[in-house]
Write a protein that holds these residues in place. Structure first.
Motif, PDB file in Angstrom:
ATOM      1  N   VAL A  13      70.083  47.203  15.639  1.00 48.17           N
ATOM      2  CA  VAL A  13      69.554  45.871  14.980  1.00 48.17           C
ATOM      3  C   VAL A  13      70.233  45.750  13.732  1.00 48.17           C
ATOM      4  O   VAL A  13      70.155  46.703  12.940  1.00 48.17           O
ATOM      5  N   THR A  14      70.411  44.434  13.375  1.00 54.45           N
ATOM      6  CA  THR A  14      71.296  44.149  12.333  1.00 54.45           C
ATOM      7  C   THR A  14      70.545  43.478  11.159  1.00 54.45           C
ATOM      8  O   THR A  14      69.634  42.452  11.569  1.00 54.45           O
ATOM      9  N   VAL A  15      70.350  44.008   9.796  1.00 54.27           N
ATOM     10  CA  VAL A  15      69.371  43.421   8.869  1.00 54.27           C
ATOM     11  C   VAL A  15      70.392  43.379   7.887  1.00 54.27           C
ATOM     12  O   VAL A  15      71.262  44.208   7.477  1.00 54.27           O
ATOM     13  N   THR A  16      70.483  42.014   7.126  1.00 56.90           N
ATOM     14  CA  THR A  16      71.276  42.076   5.990  1.00 56.90           C
ATOM     15  C   THR A  16      71.235  42.770   4.870  1.00 56.90           C
ATOM     16  O   THR A  16      72.085  43.403   4.270  1.00 56.90           O
ATOM     17  N   ASP A  17      69.978  42.895   4.446  1.00 60.39           N
ATOM     18  CA  ASP A  17      69.708  43.923   3.024  1.00 60.39           C
ATOM     19  C   ASP A  17      68.293  44.618   3.318  1.00 60.39           C
ATOM     20  O   ASP A  17      67.360  44.038   3.862  1.00 60.39           O
ATOM     21  N   PRO A  18      68.158  45.774   2.775  1.00 62.83           N
ATOM     22  CA  PRO A  18      66.874  46.385   2.905  1.00 62.83           C
ATOM     23  C   PRO A  18      65.826  45.681   2.279  1.00 62.83           C
ATOM     24  O   PRO A  18      64.567  45.926   2.586  1.00 62.83           O
ATOM     25  N   GLU A  19      65.934  44.994   1.308  1.00 64.22           N
ATOM     26  CA  GLU A  19      65.079  44.335   0.505  1.00 64.22           C
ATOM     27  C   GLU A  19      64.930  42.774   0.675  1.00 64.22           C
ATOM     28  O   GLU A  19      63.843  42.118   0.054  1.00 64.22           O
ATOM     29  N   VAL A  20      65.735  42.401   1.606  1.00 63.80           N
ATOM     30  CA  VAL A  20      65.464  40.872   1.794  1.00 63.80           C
ATOM     31  C   VAL A  20      64.142  40.657   2.471  1.00 63.80           C
ATOM     32  O   VAL A  20      63.759  41.112   3.158  1.00 63.80           O
ATOM     33  N   THR A  21      63.554  39.529   1.990  1.00 58.03           N
ATOM     34  CA  THR A  21      62.232  39.020   2.386  1.00 58.03           C
ATOM     35  C   THR A  21      62.393  37.501   2.978  1.00 58.03           C
ATOM     36  O   THR A  21      63.209  36.640   2.579  1.00 58.03           O
ATOM     37  N   ARG A  22      61.488  36.927   3.739  1.00 60.70           N
ATOM     38  CA  ARG A  22      61.510  35.781   4.314  1.00 60.70           C
ATOM     39  C   ARG A  22      60.016  35.362   4.516  1.00 60.70           C
ATOM     40  O   ARG A  22      59.095  36.226   4.876  1.00 60.70           O
ATOM     41  N   PHE A  23      59.679  33.928   4.595  1.00 64.94           N
ATOM     42  CA  PHE A  23      58.614  33.582   4.811  1.00 64.94           C
ATOM     43  C   PHE A  23      58.477  33.017   6.444  1.00 64.94           C
ATOM     44  O   PHE A  23      59.438  32.806   7.096  1.00 64.94           O
ATOM     45  N   PHE A  24      57.319  33.158   7.227  1.00 62.34           N
ATOM     46  CA  PHE A  24      57.322  33.219   8.504  1.00 62.34           C
ATOM     47  C   PHE A  24      56.124  32.230   8.748  1.00 62.34           C
ATOM     48  O   PHE A  24      54.959  32.237   8.308  1.00 62.34           O
ATOM     49  N   MET A  25      56.493  31.548   9.974  1.00 63.95           N
ATOM     50  CA  MET A  25      55.418  30.689  10.562  1.00 63.95           C
ATOM     51  C   MET A  25      55.677  30.599  12.053  1.00 63.95           C
ATOM     52  O   MET A  25      56.862  30.677  12.774  1.00 63.95           O
ATOM     53  N   THR A  26      54.521  30.243  12.963  1.00 64.77           N
ATOM     54  CA  THR A  26      54.742  30.121  14.384  1.00 64.77           C
ATOM     55  C   THR A  26      55.178  28.901  14.758  1.00 64.77           C
ATOM     56  O   THR A  26      55.157  27.809  13.868  1.00 64.77           O
ATOM     57  N   ILE A  27      55.537  28.681  15.731  1.00 61.40           N
ATOM     58  CA  ILE A  27      56.261  27.081  16.258  1.00 61.40           C
ATOM     59  C   ILE A  27      54.823  26.161  16.277  1.00 61.40           C
ATOM     60  O   ILE A  27      54.968  25.064  15.485  1.00 61.40           O
ATOM     61  N   PRO A  28      53.601  26.652  17.073  1.00 57.73           N
ATOM     62  CA  PRO A  28      52.647  25.538  16.895  1.00 57.73           C
ATOM     63  C   PRO A  28      52.081  25.452  15.341  1.00 57.73           C
ATOM     64  O   PRO A  28      51.765  24.499  15.091  1.00 57.73           O
ATOM     65  N   GLU A  29      52.058  26.352  14.461  1.00 61.98           N
ATOM     66  CA  GLU A  29      51.728  26.362  13.180  1.00 61.98           C
ATOM     67  C   GLU A  29      52.841  25.213  12.376  1.00 61.98           C
ATOM     68  O   GLU A  29      52.195  24.275  11.907  1.00 61.98           O
ATOM     69  N   ALA A  30      54.091  25.369  12.618  1.00 67.84           N
ATOM     70  CA  ALA A  30      55.199  24.477  12.044  1.00 67.84           C
ATOM     71  C   ALA A  30      54.773  22.898  12.416  1.00 67.84           C
ATOM     72  O   ALA A  30      54.836  22.152  11.694  1.00 67.84           O
ATOM     73  N   CYS A  31      54.391  22.860  13.806  1.00 75.88           N
ATOM     74  CA  CYS A  31      54.107  21.464  14.419  1.00 75.88           C
ATOM     75  C   CYS A  31      52.888  20.903  13.933  1.00 75.88           C
ATOM     76  O   CYS A  31      52.692  19.799  13.444  1.00 75.88           O
ATOM     77  N   GLN A  32      51.885  21.904  13.630  1.00 79.25           N
ATOM     78  CA  GLN A  32      50.686  21.315  13.188  1.00 79.25           C
ATOM     79  C   GLN A  32      50.791  20.770  11.939  1.00 79.25           C
ATOM     80  O   GLN A  32      50.254  19.730  11.331  1.00 79.25           O
ATOM     81  N   LEU A  33      51.632  21.507  10.950  1.00 81.15           N
ATOM     82  CA  LEU A  33      51.692  21.139   9.719  1.00 81.15           C
ATOM     83  C   LEU A  33      52.612  19.417   9.573  1.00 81.15           C
ATOM     84  O   LEU A  33      52.257  18.899   8.952  1.00 81.15           O
ATOM     85  N   VAL A  34      53.638  19.483  10.514  1.00 79.75           N
ATOM     86  CA  VAL A  34      54.331  18.365  10.599  1.00 79.75           C
ATOM     87  C   VAL A  34      53.397  17.085  11.011  1.00 79.75           C
ATOM     88  O   VAL A  34      53.455  16.159  10.388  1.00 79.75           O
ATOM     89  N   VAL A  35      52.587  17.185  12.147  1.00 78.66           N
ATOM     90  CA  VAL A  35      51.626  16.206  12.395  1.00 78.66           C
ATOM     91  C   VAL A  35      50.504  15.980  11.295  1.00 78.66           C
ATOM     92  O   VAL A  35      50.320  14.818  11.046  1.00 78.66           O
ATOM     93  N   GLN A  36      50.172  16.941  10.669  1.00 76.09           N
ATOM     94  CA  GLN A  36      49.128  16.708   9.362  1.00 76.09           C
ATOM     95  C   GLN A  36      49.691  16.168   8.327  1.00 76.09           C
ATOM     96  O   GLN A  36      49.209  15.111   7.566  1.00 76.09           O
ATOM     97  N   ALA A  37      51.011  16.209   8.266  1.00 72.46           N
ATOM     98  CA  ALA A  37      51.735  15.665   6.971  1.00 72.46           C
ATOM     99  C   ALA A  37      51.721  14.226   7.038  1.00 72.46           C
ATOM    100  O   ALA A  37      51.524  13.191   6.065  1.00 72.46           O
ATOM    101  N   GLY A  38      51.960  13.889   8.432  1.00 76.75           N
ATOM    102  CA  GLY A  38      51.973  12.263   8.659  1.00 76.75           C
ATOM    103  C   GLY A  38      50.580  11.593   8.292  1.00 76.75           C
ATOM    104  O   GLY A  38      50.589  10.511   7.911  1.00 76.75           O
ATOM    105  N   ALA A  39      49.460  12.366   8.372  1.00 74.73           N
ATOM    106  CA  ALA A  39      48.137  12.063   8.200  1.00 74.73           C
ATOM    107  C   ALA A  39      47.846  11.969   6.512  1.00 74.73           C
ATOM    108  O   ALA A  39      47.369  11.135   6.058  1.00 74.73           O
ATOM    109  N   ILE A  40      47.969  13.088   5.960  1.00 78.36           N
ATOM    110  CA  ILE A  40      47.725  13.184   4.537  1.00 78.36           C
ATOM    111  C   ILE A  40      48.903  13.020   3.389  1.00 78.36           C
ATOM    112  O   ILE A  40      48.477  12.978   2.200  1.00 78.36           O
ATOM    113  N   GLY A  41      50.352  13.017   3.919  1.00 79.09           N
ATOM    114  CA  GLY A  41      51.237  12.764   3.121  1.00 79.09           C
ATOM    115  C   GLY A  41      51.465  11.476   2.293  1.00 79.09           C
ATOM    116  O   GLY A  41      50.936  10.536   3.173  1.00 79.09           O
TER     117      GLY A  41
END
Length: 621
Positions: free
Chosen positions: A488-516
């Motif tokens: 398993v390849t990892v770039t760096d022992p300390e590297v961090t990332r933010f994560f979200m699920t596909i449904p969560e990402a799409c919910q945000l997109v749909v929500q954005a069109g309503a409240i943005g």
């Protein structure tokens, strides 16, 4: 799935926990009445013996027979009046116990009245009905309790059921234990509970004891030898799942979790719908809540177009949008296979003959303009993009063609067609960008803001992090590397990332069109960043394999830690506690010039320097 309470939702048998399984329920009910009648006879005789202080010679035998007969008849009529013998409640339940007390009180009152009215005939003391009342209650309840114990002893899971520990002795844990113990076909046999509440130290649920706290899990496992551990919390925190996984590591125990509460409340879902721990549980992503009334207002009954509809985000976005019943859903992509897959997921057919699928490339401005003028969409979600950091570092001109110029083409076509709501999907790499991908998406946010100002419409961008399960993302790569034996390849022992699920990402997109609001970038609060090394180690542990991890070093353009909001950006949350709004400085697309970029050297060097500048010396990002 078969429920652990022994019922089948598909068949609708109506069997309830605690109720005897029989093809002749009336036989059980009448047998219960006979037991109740006998209980009253015994209670009256005992009351008479106590009333006469064991001098039985003073008791009028004929009067006792009449009095007992009256009690038996009264129990029948009062019990039938309150549906005690009509199967309204499962026997041995608290609901039946309350009803049983009410029926016994009424029968006792009737007996007192009978003894008063006919004392000269039956010669039964007026206090007998009162003295018999507590004994009758005890005897009636005892027969039911003994019967319940007998039925439950017959309903225990079979010998092949897996020995199971349950973490959580609350409502869900109690429900799980009860259902497991009452279903002879249950695949799980509870052998103990774990709970961190000290007040539950000596608690037993359906004879299953609480054996300790979570920190005692290794010792409890050694004593009970379970093969399964169920986490009995809905919407369990990721930190809890990680802690449980760490404690059972190497103990050969499968960890199961319950679905989120909203899924458990849906039709067809029950407490028995366990699933194994997924990476999402370890990372701890939970979908944001959509305000359905706001969303449906701008989608329902309108023509909606999605670019990149064949991709991971685009396809899920189409599925969510279809639930809001748009007048027309137009799916656009240059990948015909992706389009077909999305169409199949929506309609069950992949004929590609309808007007719902459009094969086109966002790089082709004239084609896009013709499509928009023909179909006249009112709402547009722009998901088409190139997204691989390393590849775009090698081919930065492709990032320009798709992410920058392609976005401009879609925006111009949308403006020409009178689109009122436009949502551009961006990335967290656009915050203080250091890569070609980040810079290209940052420019896309700026030109979207410019079109919002020029059209006066609600044109916004949405920015989020790594999407779990999307094509080409890190987690599917780890899964495949583990499957093939590594490394398993990892770039760096300390590297961090933010994560979200596909449904969560799409919910945000749909929500954005309503409240943005026009010209804004909306950013989801994705919690704390996650160390990639931790994710890799946990995925390997879940697989049960011995797979090495190799550190490859950060690639050109990659950050050690991503940011969601840039250093010069605001983080206000006026409408939703999980969504930040930040304005974006508009950028006129007419000022974009590829030749200017080429004249300044390689795209990678330009990206590292801070992005190209116009001849007037003003930065483009």
């Amino acid at each position: 799935m078969r429920r652990t309470d022994g019922t089948s939702e598909a068949r609708g048998t109506g069997t309830e926990p605690g109720r005897p399984r029989t093809d002749k329920p009336a036989l059980w009910l009448w047998s219960q009445y006979l037991l109740d009648a006998a209980a009253w006879v015994v209670a009256i005789l005992l009351a008479l013996v106590l009333r006469y202080e064991l001098i039985v010679n003073d008791i009028n035998a004929e009067g006792v027979v009449v009095f007992c007969a009256a009690a038996v008849v009264a129990q029948l009529f009062v019990g039938l009046s309150f549906a005690l013998y009509r199967g309204r409640y499962s026997f041995g339940s608290f609901h039946e116990a309350k009803l049983l007390v009410i029926v016994t009180v009424i029968v006792s009152v009737l007996l007192v009245l009978i003894s008063v009215a006919f004392f000269t005939v039956i010669e039964i003391p007026r206090s007998i009905g009162i003295i018999a009342f507590p004994f009758a209650c005890i005897f009636l309840a005892s027969t039911r309790y003994l019967k319940r114990m007998y039925v439950e002893s017959k309903a225990r899971p079979g010998e092949n059921a897996q020995r199971t520990l349950i973490y959580g002795a609350g409502f869900l844990g109690n429900s799980l234990v009860s259902r497991m113990m009452q279903d002879p076909e249950s695949p799980y046999f509870p052998v103990g509970l774990i709970d961190d509440d000290p007040a539950k130290k000596h608690l037993r649920l359906a004879t299953v004891p609480v054996l300790g706290r979570l920190e005692d899990l290794p010792e409890v496992v050694a004593r009970t030898r379970p093969s399964v551990l169920v986490i009995a919390f809905s919407d369990v925190e990721a930190a809890t799942v990680r802690r449980v996984s760490d404690l059972v590591a190497g103990l050969n125990i499968k960890v199961l979790v319950l679905p989120p509460l909203r899924e458990m409340l849906d039709a067809g879902s029950g407490l028995s719908d366990f699933r194994e721990v997924a990476v999402e549980d370890l990372i701890g992503r939970r979908p944001v809540d959509i305000h359905a009334d706001e969303v449906s207002g701008y989608i329902t009954g309108r023509r909606v177009l999605v670019t990149g509809a064949g991709g991971s985000i685009g396809s899920e976005l189409c599925r969510q949008l279809a639930g809001f019943h748009p007048a027309e859903l137009i799916m656009l992509d240059r990948d015909e296979t992706g389009l077909q897959t999305t169409q199949i997921s929506l309609t069950g057919r992949g004929l590609l003959t309808g007007r719902d699928t459009v094969l086109a490339d966002i790089r082709d401005a004239d084609t896009l303009l013709n499509i928009f003028e023909d179909r006249r969409p009112e709402v547009v979600f722009h998901a088409a993009a190139l997204k691989h950091v390393s590849l775009l570092e090698q081919y930065p001109e492709e990032a320009w063609k798709t992410n920058v110029q392609g976005t401009v083409n879609v925006l111009r076509a949308a403006a020409a067609a009178g689109v009122t709501n436009f949502v551009n999907i961006s990335t967290d790499k656009a915050a203080d960008p250091t890569s070609v991908l980040g810079h290209s998406k940052r420019v896309a946010e700026k030109v979207t803001a410019w079109h919002a100002a020029s059209t006066g419409q609600k044109y916004v961008s949405v920015r989020f992090g790594n999407v779990i399960g999307s094509r080409g993302s890190m987690l599917p790569l780890f899964t495949e590397q583990i499957r093939s034996g590594g490394p398993v390849t990892v770039t760096d022992p300390e590297v961090t990332r933010f994560f979200m699920t596909i449904p969560e990402a799409c919910q945000l997109v749909v929500q954005a069109g309503a409240i943005g609001r026009g010209g804004e970038v909306l950013i989801l609060d994705m919690g704390e960043p996650v160390k990639i090394l931790d994710v890799a180690q946990r995925m390997i542990a879940m697989s049960g394999k011995e797979v090495p991890i190799v550190f490859t070093g950060l690639r050109p353009g990659e950050k050690l830690h991503e940011d969601l909001v840039g250093v010069d950006e605001n983080d206000s949350r006026p409408l939703h506690p999980k969504i930040s709004h930040t304005p974006v400085a508009p950028l006129d697309p007419a000022r974009l010039d590829l030749q200017e970029w080429k004249n300044r050297g390689s795209f990678t060097a330009v990206a590292q320097a801070g992005f190209p500048k116009t001849p007037q010396g003003r930065a483009l990002s």
